[in-house]
Each structure stands twice: as C-alpha cells, then as structure tokens.
Design an enzyme around this catalytic site. Structure first.
Site, short mmCIF file in Angstrom:
data_model
loop_
_atom_site.label_atom_id
_atom_site.label_comp_id
_atom_site.label_asym_id
_atom_site.label_seq_id
_atom_site.Cartn_x
_atom_site.Cartn_y
_atom_site.Cartn_z
N TYR A 1 -54.63 19.02 1.07
CA TYR A 1 -53.48 19.65 0.43
C TYR A 1 -52.46 18.59 -0.03
CZ TYR A 1 -54.51 24.39 2.33
OH TYR A 1 -55.05 25.61 2.63
N GLY A 2 -52.43 17.48 0.66
CA GLY A 2 -51.34 16.50 0.52
C GLY A 2 -51.18 15.93 -0.88
N THR B 1 -48.11 18.88 5.56
CA THR B 1 -47.85 19.24 4.16
C THR B 1 -47.42 20.70 4.04
OG1 THR B 1 -49.56 17.64 3.52
CG2 THR B 1 -48.83 19.20 1.85
N CYS C 1 -48.50 13.85 9.75
CA CYS C 1 -49.69 14.59 9.32
C CYS C 1 -50.63 14.62 10.52
CB CYS C 1 -50.33 13.86 8.14
SG CYS C 1 -52.03 14.33 7.77
N THR C 2 -51.25 15.77 10.75
CA THR C 2 -52.06 15.92 11.97
C THR C 2 -53.35 15.09 11.94
OG1 THR C 2 -52.79 18.02 11.01
CG2 THR C 2 -51.14 18.13 12.76
N HIS C 3 -53.65 14.43 10.82
CA HIS C 3 -54.77 13.49 10.80
C HIS C 3 -54.41 12.15 11.45
CE1 HIS C 3 -56.86 15.89 7.70
NE2 HIS C 3 -57.92 15.15 7.95
N GLU D 1 -61.13 10.70 7.70
CA GLU D 1 -62.28 11.59 7.47
C GLU D 1 -63.58 10.82 7.27
OE1 GLU D 1 -61.61 15.07 5.11
OE2 GLU D 1 -60.49 15.72 6.87
N CYS E 1 -50.11 21.51 10.08
CA CYS E 1 -50.32 20.71 8.87
C CYS E 1 -48.96 20.25 8.38
CB CYS E 1 -51.01 21.57 7.81
SG CYS E 1 -51.16 20.77 6.20
N ASP F 1 -54.71 24.57 9.34
CA ASP F 1 -54.47 23.28 8.71
C ASP F 1 -55.29 23.26 7.42
OD1 ASP F 1 -53.77 20.56 8.34
OD2 ASP F 1 -55.64 19.91 9.25
N SER F 2 -54.97 22.33 6.56
CA SER F 2 -55.75 22.15 5.33
C SER F 2 -57.20 21.79 5.65
CB SER F 2 -55.14 21.05 4.48
OG SER F 2 -55.10 19.84 5.21
#
Lengths: 268, 268
Positions: A42-43, A75, A185-187, A153, A73, A10-11
């Site tokens: 990355y997004g 993106t 998005c995995t976040h 984050e 990820c 992932d980013s």
C-alpha cells in the site's frame, strides 16, 4: 467479558508482527487476521487508493462481528484511518500511530524523534502530528524508506545490501540527532538488527505493531471487553495461500499451522 | 490501412520500454497504454491473481476497439496470456515471450540461454518452453530476480546496491555459461548497464519490450493493418496520476506531455 474476535489487518504480512505481540499479551483473545497480499504494497499507492483499500479491508472484517479492529499497517493508520474512522461508529479502530507516538514521546531524552515509514506514511505526516499533539516540545522528522518492504519480503534482513540501504536512509536521521526512531511500518521490525547496528545502541527503536498490541489490551481492559478461555487465530489473505505460511512465519516467529483462506477483497 | 489504435498494457510502467520502441519503429500508430499502477507488481502474485488482472486489463483496452494488443509485461505474457488467449478470438494478442525467445535462439552461439524474470514468469517456464519449441538444441535456465522491479522503481539502476544484487542473481547464470540473457521483464532494460558490466561484453542481452515492438510491426504489416498519418499516445493508469509522468519518463526516455487518466480497473 466479550468472546467476540479482534480483527487485525495489514496490506500484507507485516501485520503479523502485531499479532505476535497480541498473542503474547492477550493469549485468551480470538484473532481474525486479514493480509491483502493481492494488492500489497500500500505504501507506494495514492491516498485515494489507500482509503479505498482500507474501507474494503474493514468491511471484510466487520462481517465477523469483531469487537475491535487493530489496523496493523503504518500506511493505513496514517492515510486511511483518519478519513474513515467516522464511517464506523461503535467499532473501535486502533491504529499504530497513536500508541507508537506515545511510546516515542516517553522514550526520547533529547526531544528528537525520527519516523521511518512508507512513502504514504511519511507524506501524511501522521506520526509527527500525533507527537506534536502529545508533546509539543518534541522535534520530529520523517524519512520514507521505500526499499525496506521489498528487502524484508525477499529475505534481505541482514548482510551487505540491507546494510547499505539502511545506512543511506539513516544518514539524514542520524545527522538530525534523533535518540528515538519509530519503525513506522509493521515490516520494519525484521530489519531491527541492522537498523540498530547502524543507529547505535544509544538509539531507542519503537516497534509500532508491539505498541499497538499493548494499546488494544489497555482499551479492552478499560471497556471490560476482554475474552476468557483459550484464544485462536484465523487467517485470511487476498492471494497466495501457498506462500503465506512460509513468509508469514518469519513475521510471526513461529510456525503457522492454522488453515489460511483466500478471499476476494474486491467484493467488499 | 487500419487507423484503430494498438493497445499496450503492463502491470505498471515497465511496459513503457516497449512503447518507446513502438514509437520508434511505428511512428504512425496510435497507442493506448494502460499501466496497472494500483496493483503493481504482478510478478509476486499467484497465477490465479495474474489471470484475473490480465482479463480486466484486456477488457479495459477492448473498449477502445483496438486492432491489436501488445502485452508489454513478462509476467502476464507468461502466466495470463496462455490461459486467456482463447477468450478473445479475432483480437491479436502479442506477448513478449515469443519474439524474445526467437531473438535469443538467433543470438546464442553456444546454445546456452538464461532468462531473468519475476517469480511468476520463472515459475511458468514460458520462455524455456518457447525456446525449446523454436530450437530444441538450446539449453535454457531461468532465474527469478524479485528485487529488480523494486530497484528500478526506486531509482537504484546504478551504484553498489544494484551491482550487489545483479551479481547475486547472475552468479548461477554465469556459472551455467549462458552467452545470451533474456531480460524477461520490461522493467529490466533500466538495469542493462549494470547487468552488462557484471555479465561481460561477450554476453548478448535481449530486451523483451523492444523485440515485441518489432513483432507488432511484422504482424501489422503482414495483415495490411498499418496506420498512416501521425500517431499519438494516450495513457491510462489505475492509480497515482501524479507520479506517472516522473517515473514514466524514465522508462520512455523522453518527457510525457500527454494527459494521463486514472481509471477504476476493478470495474472491468
């Protein structure tokens, strides 16, 4: 049987939400995780940058002779993977778009699906195209949510700030009448509670990392490539080994006790 | 007289707030700006990553035979510059810490100064150390504001979300009783209005980019290195040439008509 590892990248650390599910559904697999913490996010980058970073990430994982790569990820799956897939014949690359689109097509009752993602993901139209391919009757809209990654984050996964931003991003989506929302998005699973509160309990939320983990299981089973014995996880990042365990455990929802190694991704 | 250009760089576009001031106080200077938009933000990276990126940024600008470099980035000035200054003998490197600390020491009446900055900047304690050096009686605290850059880059420079986050970050600062606040990152001037509303009109805000531009003028004058004739600005970025003009004009507060060139910063 194939004891080789599954590569996951992932980013940054969002991809650990996919690792969590992978460990649950495939406890015997060995996993090598790479988080590009030196170049996250990355997004917001251009397509050219995303493709370049994706190639380096895959090249790094290839060194471990992985049997499959899960691109955890949104993106990269949307922008990098379609361009690069042909460069790696013989190496199965599983992105998050296909499995999540399949799950969304199955979940929607009114045929209206919304995709939340980074600027790069939404610009690509990847989920919408895949949904149309699977089920031409589905009507899908995309909504870029560039504040979600910084919110997650920095720990704003609850409270008034998160709620205000979620309300703003969901306004259009709810007006559209979506009964299914892809957290592209995995976040984003870390904002699931607030998103669900704002969207209402009738709306189904699709967790792309979890869906991709199930697709990995399916593919490995089909190819007779499952591992046996007890699985392990190795972690690699391109920066900040110190912060990894703290922030990472939020995504993984358990303590990270394994060694984390820092690598120079620009060499790959 | 010295017609060579002044190099200016930042992790992204925040440094354009310094270019704006530079153009105002030194209209005859030629400026070469580099924004590392492919790796922004620096403020959340490790010291090692910041040092590495700083070296590459300086190496890139050195190719233009610049007569001086203005490091228009609080994080680089705090973390990268102290480590790298000795690597570049004969090339004056002006950071934002010195000039802003000087201005803060001059502005404070009660001897209480607060520094707002990125995680990297606050971790370094750079502004506090410089303030202590200039004026040992000044009492200074630092407050990391990791949400400010995403807020600015996504247009949240006003309204409820910005206000809530500013209130949260300033709580400790106002309790401390600071009468002077250093906006220790070149992105932060775009939040000046909200910060000023929350802090109150009695508190002086120090704009680090503007202060550094004045120091550049002072140094060039002292060394007899000022340019004559009409100055120009050239822009270089490591990603996203398309977005540069739009987002950049927010920081520069005027339209960007010049050509913008994308370069591969990892080669330097």
């Amino acid at each position: 049987m194939d004891q080789r590892s599954i590569g996951v990248f992932d980013s940054g650390l969002g991809g650990l939400t996919a690792v969590r599910e992978l460990k649950r559904v495939l406890p015997t697999e060995n996993i090598i995780y790479f988080g590009d913490t030196g170049r996250v996010p990355y997004g917001t980058r251009s397509d050219a940058a995303i493709v370049k970073y994706t190639r380096q990430d895959i090249n790094f994982l290839k060194r471990f002779d992985v049997k499959m790569i899960l691109v955890a990820c949104g993106t990269v799956s949307s922008v990098g993977l379609p361009v690069l897939r042909e460069e790696y014949p013989g190496l199965p690359l599983i992105g998050v778009v296909e499995s999540a689109s399949r799950a969304a097509a199955k979940a929607t009752k009114n045929g209206k699906v919304a995709i939340l993602g980074t600027n790069g993901t939404i610009r690509s139209g990847s989920y919408q195209a895949e949904l149309k391919r699977i089920c031409p009757d589905v009507d899908a809209i995309g909504k870029a949510c560039p504040m979600f990654v910084p919110l997650v984050e920095n720990g704003y996964t609850d409270g008034q700030v998160a709620r205000l931003i979620v309300e703003e991003y969901l306004e259009e989506v709810l007006k559209f009448g979506a009964d299914t929302i892809v957290l592209g998005c995995t976040h984003y699973p870390l904002l699931k509670k607030v998103i669900s509160e704002v969207a209402g309990s009738d709306v189904t939320l699709i967790d792309v990392g979890a869906q991709a983990a199930h697709l990995v299981k399916e593919e490995l089973t089909e190819r007779g490539m499952l591992a046996e014995e007890d699985g392990s996880v190795s972690y690699y990042v391109s920066d900040n080994v110190e912060n990894f365990a703290t922030l990472g455990s939020l995504f993984l929802q358990c303590e990270i006790k394994e060694q984390v190694e820092k690598i120079d991704i620009e060499r790959f």
